[in-house]
Design a protein around this motif. Structure first.
Motif, mmCIF file in Angstrom:
data_model
loop_
_atom_site.group_PDB
_atom_site.id
_atom_site.type_symbol
_atom_site.label_atom_id
_atom_site.label_comp_id
_atom_site.label_asym_id
_atom_site.label_seq_id
_atom_site.Cartn_x
_atom_site.Cartn_y
_atom_site.Cartn_z
ATOM 1 N N ILE A 198 37.756 37.866 32.196
ATOM 2 C CA ILE A 198 36.412 37.109 32.817
ATOM 3 C C ILE A 198 36.759 36.250 33.972
ATOM 4 O O ILE A 198 37.419 35.923 34.546
ATOM 5 C CB ILE A 198 35.742 35.781 31.713
ATOM 6 C CG1 ILE A 198 35.610 35.893 30.160
ATOM 7 C CG2 ILE A 198 35.035 34.754 32.195
ATOM 8 C CD1 ILE A 198 35.923 34.275 29.392
ATOM 9 N N HIS A 199 35.726 36.529 34.688
ATOM 10 C CA HIS A 199 35.378 36.793 36.619
ATOM 11 C C HIS A 199 34.147 35.018 36.398
ATOM 12 O O HIS A 199 33.617 35.399 35.695
ATOM 13 C CB HIS A 199 35.440 37.639 37.190
ATOM 14 C CG HIS A 199 36.886 38.908 37.079
ATOM 15 N ND1 HIS A 199 37.824 38.849 37.495
ATOM 16 C CD2 HIS A 199 36.564 39.518 36.653
ATOM 17 C CE1 HIS A 199 38.702 38.832 37.564
ATOM 18 N NE2 HIS A 199 37.375 39.819 36.743
ATOM 19 N N SER A 200 33.957 34.928 37.917
ATOM 20 C CA SER A 200 32.623 34.304 37.332
ATOM 21 C C SER A 200 32.348 34.572 39.415
ATOM 22 O O SER A 200 33.037 34.507 40.344
ATOM 23 C CB SER A 200 32.898 32.675 37.929
ATOM 24 O OG SER A 200 31.992 32.276 37.945
ATOM 25 N N ARG A 239 32.795 34.195 46.728
ATOM 26 C CA ARG A 239 34.131 34.242 46.018
ATOM 27 C C ARG A 239 34.052 34.070 44.344
ATOM 28 O O ARG A 239 32.813 34.088 43.636
ATOM 29 C CB ARG A 239 34.936 32.660 46.543
ATOM 30 C CG ARG A 239 34.620 32.238 46.036
ATOM 31 C CD ARG A 239 35.126 30.925 46.355
ATOM 32 N NE ARG A 239 35.859 30.375 47.367
ATOM 33 C CZ ARG A 239 37.521 31.117 46.949
ATOM 34 N NH1 ARG A 239 38.163 31.040 46.385
ATOM 35 N NH2 ARG A 239 38.127 30.664 48.391
ATOM 36 N N CYS A 240 35.527 34.605 43.676
ATOM 37 C CA CYS A 240 35.362 34.753 41.646
ATOM 38 C C CYS A 240 35.836 33.106 42.355
ATOM 39 O O CYS A 240 36.780 32.557 42.303
ATOM 40 C CB CYS A 240 36.417 35.193 41.330
ATOM 41 S SG CYS A 240 37.184 35.047 39.833
ATOM 42 N N ALA A 241 34.884 32.172 41.328
ATOM 43 C CA ALA A 241 35.726 31.104 40.646
ATOM 44 C C ALA A 241 35.721 30.551 39.435
ATOM 45 O O ALA A 241 35.774 29.901 38.327
ATOM 46 C CB ALA A 241 33.750 30.555 40.531
ATOM 47 N N GLU A 242 36.691 31.514 39.202
ATOM 48 C CA GLU A 242 36.929 31.556 37.309
ATOM 49 C C GLU A 242 38.167 32.503 37.522
ATOM 50 O O GLU A 242 38.602 33.644 37.816
ATOM 51 C CB GLU A 242 36.699 32.510 36.174
ATOM 52 C CG GLU A 242 37.296 32.094 35.069
ATOM 53 C CD GLU A 242 36.865 31.235 34.592
ATOM 54 O OE1 GLU A 242 35.513 30.978 34.406
ATOM 55 O OE2 GLU A 242 37.991 30.434 33.795
ATOM 56 N N LEU A 243 39.325 31.199 37.219
ATOM 57 C CA LEU A 243 41.329 31.961 37.766
ATOM 58 C C LEU A 243 41.451 32.469 36.513
ATOM 59 O O LEU A 243 41.033 32.963 35.525
ATOM 60 C CB LEU A 243 41.980 30.624 36.929
ATOM 61 C CG LEU A 243 43.675 30.979 36.685
ATOM 62 C CD1 LEU A 243 43.887 31.515 38.922
ATOM 63 C CD2 LEU A 243 44.403 29.859 36.626
ATOM 64 N N CYS A 244 41.100 34.353 37.334
ATOM 65 C CA CYS A 244 41.763 35.960 36.129
ATOM 66 C C CYS A 244 42.511 36.464 36.750
ATOM 67 O O CYS A 244 41.936 37.229 36.362
ATOM 68 C CB CYS A 244 40.162 36.174 36.938
ATOM 69 S SG CYS A 244 40.094 36.415 39.143
ATOM 70 N N GLY A 245 44.073 35.803 37.173
ATOM 71 C CA GLY A 245 45.094 36.404 37.393
ATOM 72 C C GLY A 245 45.468 36.372 39.122
ATOM 73 O O GLY A 245 45.516 35.415 39.887
ATOM 74 N N ASP A 247 45.648 37.150 42.307
ATOM 75 C CA ASP A 247 45.571 37.816 43.524
ATOM 76 C C ASP A 247 43.827 37.256 43.068
ATOM 77 O O ASP A 247 42.777 37.695 44.292
ATOM 78 C CB ASP A 247 44.948 38.682 43.445
ATOM 79 C CG ASP A 247 45.839 39.424 44.873
ATOM 80 O OD1 ASP A 247 46.278 37.924 45.508
ATOM 81 O OD2 ASP A 247 46.586 40.595 44.852
ATOM 82 N N HIS A 248 43.803 36.326 42.286
ATOM 83 C CA HIS A 248 42.397 35.827 42.068
ATOM 84 C C HIS A 248 42.054 34.735 43.610
ATOM 85 O O HIS A 248 40.292 35.145 43.472
ATOM 86 C CB HIS A 248 42.701 34.412 40.782
ATOM 87 C CG HIS A 248 41.513 33.381 41.592
ATOM 88 N ND1 HIS A 248 39.765 33.795 41.191
ATOM 89 C CD2 HIS A 248 41.351 32.120 41.278
ATOM 90 C CE1 HIS A 248 39.389 32.313 40.584
ATOM 91 N NE2 HIS A 248 39.953 31.752 41.370
ATOM 92 N N SER A 249 42.590 33.992 43.634
ATOM 93 C CA SER A 249 41.982 33.382 45.293
ATOM 94 C C SER A 249 41.797 34.890 46.398
ATOM 95 O O SER A 249 41.371 33.923 47.525
ATOM 96 C CB SER A 249 43.420 32.453 45.810
ATOM 97 O OG SER A 249 44.426 33.102 45.706
ATOM 98 N N ARG A 250 42.231 35.568 46.465
ATOM 99 C CA ARG A 250 41.966 36.950 47.183
ATOM 100 C C ARG A 250 40.852 37.540 47.174
ATOM 101 O O ARG A 250 40.323 38.514 47.613
ATOM 102 C CB ARG A 250 43.237 37.335 47.359
ATOM 103 C CG ARG A 250 44.415 36.416 47.889
ATOM 104 C CD ARG A 250 45.500 37.185 48.473
ATOM 105 N NE ARG A 250 45.894 38.784 48.265
ATOM 106 C CZ ARG A 250 45.868 39.723 49.229
ATOM 107 N NH1 ARG A 250 45.824 39.397 50.376
ATOM 108 N NH2 ARG A 250 46.596 40.387 48.711
ATOM 109 N N MET A 251 40.192 37.138 45.808
ATOM 110 C CA MET A 251 39.049 38.449 45.227
ATOM 111 C C MET A 251 37.942 37.213 46.184
ATOM 112 O O MET A 251 36.613 36.441 45.677
ATOM 113 C CB MET A 251 38.542 37.348 43.937
ATOM 114 C CG MET A 251 38.116 38.874 43.573
ATOM 115 S SD MET A 251 38.445 38.735 41.279
ATOM 116 C CE MET A 251 36.643 39.087 41.443
ATOM 117 N N LEU A 252 37.567 37.696 47.726
ATOM 118 C CA LEU A 252 36.597 37.506 48.085
ATOM 119 C C LEU A 252 35.724 38.753 48.771
ATOM 120 O O LEU A 252 36.047 39.859 48.611
ATOM 121 C CB LEU A 252 37.183 36.779 49.388
ATOM 122 C CG LEU A 252 38.654 35.363 49.418
ATOM 123 C CD1 LEU A 252 38.918 35.217 50.520
ATOM 124 C CD2 LEU A 252 37.821 34.097 48.784
HETATM 125 CU CU LIG Z 1 38.131 36.913 39.186
#
Ligand SMILES: [Cu+2]
Length: 275
Positions: A198-200, A239-245, A247-252
Motif C-alpha cells: 500500500i502506497h498513498s 510524495r508517498c504518504a503511506e509507510l511502505c518500506g 526507501d518510503h521517504s525517498r519516494m518523491l
Molecule cells: Cu510508498
C-alpha cells in the motif's frame, strides 16, 4: 545553596551548550530535508494554497470544521468557568445543592445538542466527500499512476494518444523525482495502481491524497479520482504518504502545471515515443 547542588547546576550548564548546538543542527537539517513542504498560511488554517478546484472545497470544509470546533470549545470552556465561579459549594452550607436527575428539559438538551452538532458535521462532510469523489468520465487528460517500492510510473493519455511512461527512482529531492506534466484549467483523471504494497498518492497542494492499494479490481471506483487544475503554473511536490518500506521517504515526485501551449509542446516532444 549546597556545594553539591551548585556543581550539578554547573555541569548541567556545561552539558547545555552541546545540547543547544545539537538542537540547532537538528533544526537546520530538518529545514534542509523539508524542501518539499509547501508554504502553509495562517489565513488558510495552515493549509497550502490549493491548485485545484477540489482543493478550494477542502479548504472551505476545513475552515468550517475549525470554526464549529472552536465555537463548541468556547461554549464548553465558558460553561466550565461559569460553573466554577458561580456554582461551587459554599463552605457554610453543608447540604447538597439542588439535584438535576430526571430533569427532562436538561436531558433533552444534552441529547439533542450533540445530535444536531454531529448531524451538521456529517452533512457537510458527506456532501463534500461526494463532490471530491465525483468522476465525470470525460477528462481532458488521463494519468495512470503506478506506485511501486520506491517510486512512481506516470503514463499520460491525452487526445487518444498515450505518451511514453515517466519512471522514477528513489531520490532525496522532489525536483529530481519523476515529473508529471499537466495543463492548467483542465480536468485530469487519475487511476491508481500498486503491484506490491500500500502506497498513498499525495500532492499537498491538491489538499488531497488517496491510498494506492494493491489488488483493487480494474473497474473499482476507489482507484480513480478526478481534479480540475487551477490557473497556477509551477512545480509542486508530491510524495508517498503511506509507510511502505525502507526507501518510503525517498519516494518523491513532482507535478508541473503548465499553460496549454506549453503542454501541447510537451506532447509534441513526446510524440516520437508515443505508442
Ligand atoms: Cu510508498
Amino acid at each position: 545553596m549546597s556545594p553539591t547542588r551548585r556543581s550539578t547546576r554547573r555541569s548541567l550548564a556545561r552539558r547545555g551548550v552541546p545540547r543547544a548546538a545539537a538542537l540547532a543542527l537538528l533544526l537546520a537539517s530538518v529545514t534542509a530535508c523539508a524542501n518539499d513542504i509547501p508554504e502553509a498560511d495562517w489565513s488558510r488554517g495552515l493549509l497550502p494554497d490549493p491548485i485545484t478546484t477540489q482543493g478550494d472545497l477542502v479548504q472551505s470544509l476545513w475552515n468550517g470544521a475549525w470554526i464549529a470546533a472552536l465555537a463548541t470549545g468556547g461554549v464548553v470552556i465558558g460553561l466550565i468557568v461559569w460553573a466554577c465561579i458561580f456554582h461551587t459549594k459554599r463552605r457554610a452550607k453543608a447540604e447538597l445543592p439542588p439535584q438535576v436527575r430526571y430533569n427532562l428539559p436538561i436531558e433533552m438538551l444534552y441529547t439533542l445538542v450533540p445530535l444536531v452538532m454531529v448531524s451538521v458535521f456529517f452533512f457537510f462532510t458527506a456532501r463534500d466527500s461526494r463532490d471530491l469523489e465525483f468522476v465525470s468520465g470525460s477528462p481532458d487528460v488521463k494519468v495512470k499512476v503506478e506506485a511501486f517500492q520506491w517510486s512512481w510510473r506516470f503514463t499520460t493519455t491525452v487526445g487518444g494518444k498515450t505518451l511514453q511512461p515517466v519512471v522514477g527512482q528513489p531520490v532525496s529531492d522532489y525536483t529530481a523525482g519523476p515529473q508529471l506534466v499537466l495543463p492548467v484549467g483542465k480536468k485530469i483523471e487519475f487511476e491508481l495502481e500498486s503491484p506490491d504494497v500500500i502506497h498513498s498518492f499525495w500532492v499537498p497542494d491538491f489538499l488531497f491524497k488517496r491510498d494506492v492499494i494493491p489488488g483493487v479490481p480494474e473497474n473499482n471506483k476507489g482507484r480513480v479520482f478526478e481534479i480540475t487544475t487551477l490557473d497556477k503554473p509551477g512545480v509542486y511536490a508530491g510524495r508517498c504518504a503511506e509507510l511502505c518500506g525502507v526507501d518510503h521517504s525517498r519516494m518523491l515526485f513532482n507535478v508541473k502545471l503548465v499553460k496549454q501551449a506549453e503542454f501541447d509542446q510537451y506532447i509534441a516532444t513526446q510524440a516520437g515515443s508515443a505508442q
